[in-house]
Motif scaffolding. Sequence first.
Motif, short mmCIF file in Angstrom:
data_model
loop_
_atom_site.label_atom_id
_atom_site.label_comp_id
_atom_site.label_asym_id
_atom_site.label_seq_id
_atom_site.Cartn_x
_atom_site.Cartn_y
_atom_site.Cartn_z
N ARG A 1 0.81 -1.22 0.00
CA ARG A 1 0.00 0.00 0.00
C ARG A 1 0.85 1.28 0.00
O ARG A 1 0.33 2.36 0.18
N LEU B 1 3.10 4.17 1.48
CA LEU B 1 3.12 4.70 2.84
C LEU B 1 1.71 4.71 3.40
O LEU B 1 0.73 4.79 2.64
N SER C 1 -5.29 11.31 -7.18
CA SER C 1 -5.39 10.23 -6.19
C SER C 1 -5.22 10.71 -4.75
O SER C 1 -5.40 9.93 -3.82
N ARG C 2 -4.89 12.00 -4.54
CA ARG C 2 -4.59 12.44 -3.18
C ARG C 2 -5.47 13.58 -2.69
O ARG C 2 -5.41 13.95 -1.51
N ASP D 1 -3.00 13.00 3.35
CA ASP D 1 -3.05 12.23 2.10
C ASP D 1 -2.20 10.96 2.17
O ASP D 1 -2.07 10.27 1.17
N ASN E 1 -4.46 5.50 3.74
CA ASN E 1 -4.94 4.57 2.71
C ASN E 1 -6.44 4.37 2.84
O ASN E 1 -7.04 4.74 3.86
N HIS E 2 -7.02 3.78 1.79
CA HIS E 2 -8.48 3.63 1.73
C HIS E 2 -8.97 2.32 2.35
O HIS E 2 -8.36 1.27 2.20
N TYR F 1 -12.29 6.61 0.88
CA TYR F 1 -12.27 7.56 -0.24
C TYR F 1 -13.66 7.69 -0.86
O TYR F 1 -13.84 8.48 -1.78
N TYR G 1 -7.17 5.10 -8.69
CA TYR G 1 -6.10 5.06 -7.68
C TYR G 1 -5.05 3.96 -7.92
O TYR G 1 -4.04 3.92 -7.24
N PHE H 1 -5.35 0.60 -7.43
CA PHE H 1 -5.37 -0.60 -6.57
C PHE H 1 -6.79 -1.14 -6.50
O PHE H 1 -7.74 -0.48 -6.92
#
Length: 478
Positions: A42, A44, A227-228, A251, A254-255, A293, A305, A307
């Motif tokens: 993932r 950071l 994405s952020r 940011d 993670n989701h 998100y 994103y 992933f």
Amino acid sequence: MTSSDSRLHGSQSEQLSKLVSELQSRGVSISDGILVEQIPGRGLGVVARRVIPAGERIVQFPVNALLNPRTVKAAILREISDGGPDAASSIFNSTAHTNQNVDVGRQPKLRPSVKGPTRQYATLLDSLSSHQVLAYYLYREKLRPNSGWTAFWNVLPTLESLSGVPMVWDLLDRGRKRFLEYLPASTSDHAARMSNQFWDDFQAVKDMFINVEDIELFTWAWLCVNSRCLYYYMSEARTSNDCMTLAPLVDFLNHSDEEHCSLQVSDAGPAMKFFSLVTTRAYDIGEEIYLSYGAHTNSFLLCEYGFTLATNKNTELDITAELLEILKHGGRKGSRDRDKRVAKIESSKLKFLEAHGYLGDYTLSVDTISYRTEVALAVAQVREEVCGDQTRDEPKARTIERSQLKSFISGASNGSKFKTKSAAILSDILEEILKKSDLMLAMANDNIKDDVDNRDNIRRLYVERKNIACSHLQLLHR
Ligand SMILES: C[S@@+](CC[C@H](N)C(=O)[O-])C[C@H]1O[C@@H](n2cnc3c(N)ncnc32)[C@H](O)[C@@H]1O
């Protein structure tokens, strides 16, 4: 906040400490309960370094420390007003003022505070979308050795680590373009829409500013923004898409498809407006802190994103491509069964659906069929003429069928007349999806051996499609 030196490589850890100091000097409060760590798979992420109760404010930004269209436009205008005409010509293209592509209709009301010589530049900046202006700012600042945000740019992911995003496979290839062939149609449509938007944005930014030539750097900037950014309401925003802000550090969350934290704006008077990240549940030491998100499917997460989630409660089977094919052509050649069930049709069905606001976006969740899909299935089974205008001498049966269809679309009837044929059409579509998913899974396994992450993301899309298709086939055959 500290960074866990053991899991971040040296320079990254140093940059992170610099970022924290930079943020604190801008008035950002950061809880001592969090640390940024490298999380396998993932990038950071943010982790609890002590027990954190629900309701703890873990990061708080004064709103003027955020990076959003309002603050970055103000920074550019300040530069111009401090540096005069030379500063402006080192930023703006000389043709930008007369550029016919600037859509005057999209400009919001000018901020009354912007007066004098910078006013024309404010007008130009206001003609860009939030995504365009932020991507430009990242692009430009990343190249400036004395940027006030260097520590932030240095901890953002590299373009290579953003290469899970299908748009990048197309744009930069690097042996990945072939992966696009393995995507379900709805996912590749999403990726293509993003590519188009990217090229429009690149062109708009190139038209307005000088020295925007490096496509890879712009791709990096555009994707970081995409994405952020978090949702942040600004009164001058034209649409909710313009309500974008970067909040460095926040940011790094993670989701998750569960809610773990919320974003809050509090207003304690002039110059006292804060944007905060607050936990909505308790965390144990070492637990990763997530943010949702949004209620996104894996197809959406992959496109936007890069992933997918191993288990995602927001699953959906998009059958738009398959259903449109039937609406356009009455099914594939050689499918005699379907040809019998579905009348041969031309585009009048699509026009009819469009006129009623039901063209496209046909989806199924695990146990429900969206109303849009039900409507399209009903339209798929009627004769083409039913979707055309009423003629004076048309057979009574056609007039009745049209009024039954319209009454279903308007919600005045439950459409029971269409149910049996709809079930048959849907069942055919789902059987085809099962066959195609098996084929694509086998092909992805055989042909994407060298890129396990991308292969697994693609696999998850088909596994999800199969699961929903099977669940509906069971319901249909009960
Ligand atoms: C807002 S950033 C989060 C911080 C990011 N991990 C980093 O290293 O900077 C969003 C990106 O993080 C990654 N990401 C977020 N949630 C993830 C998840 N649940 N699983 C895998 N990757 C995730 C994706 O690369 C995504 O584009």
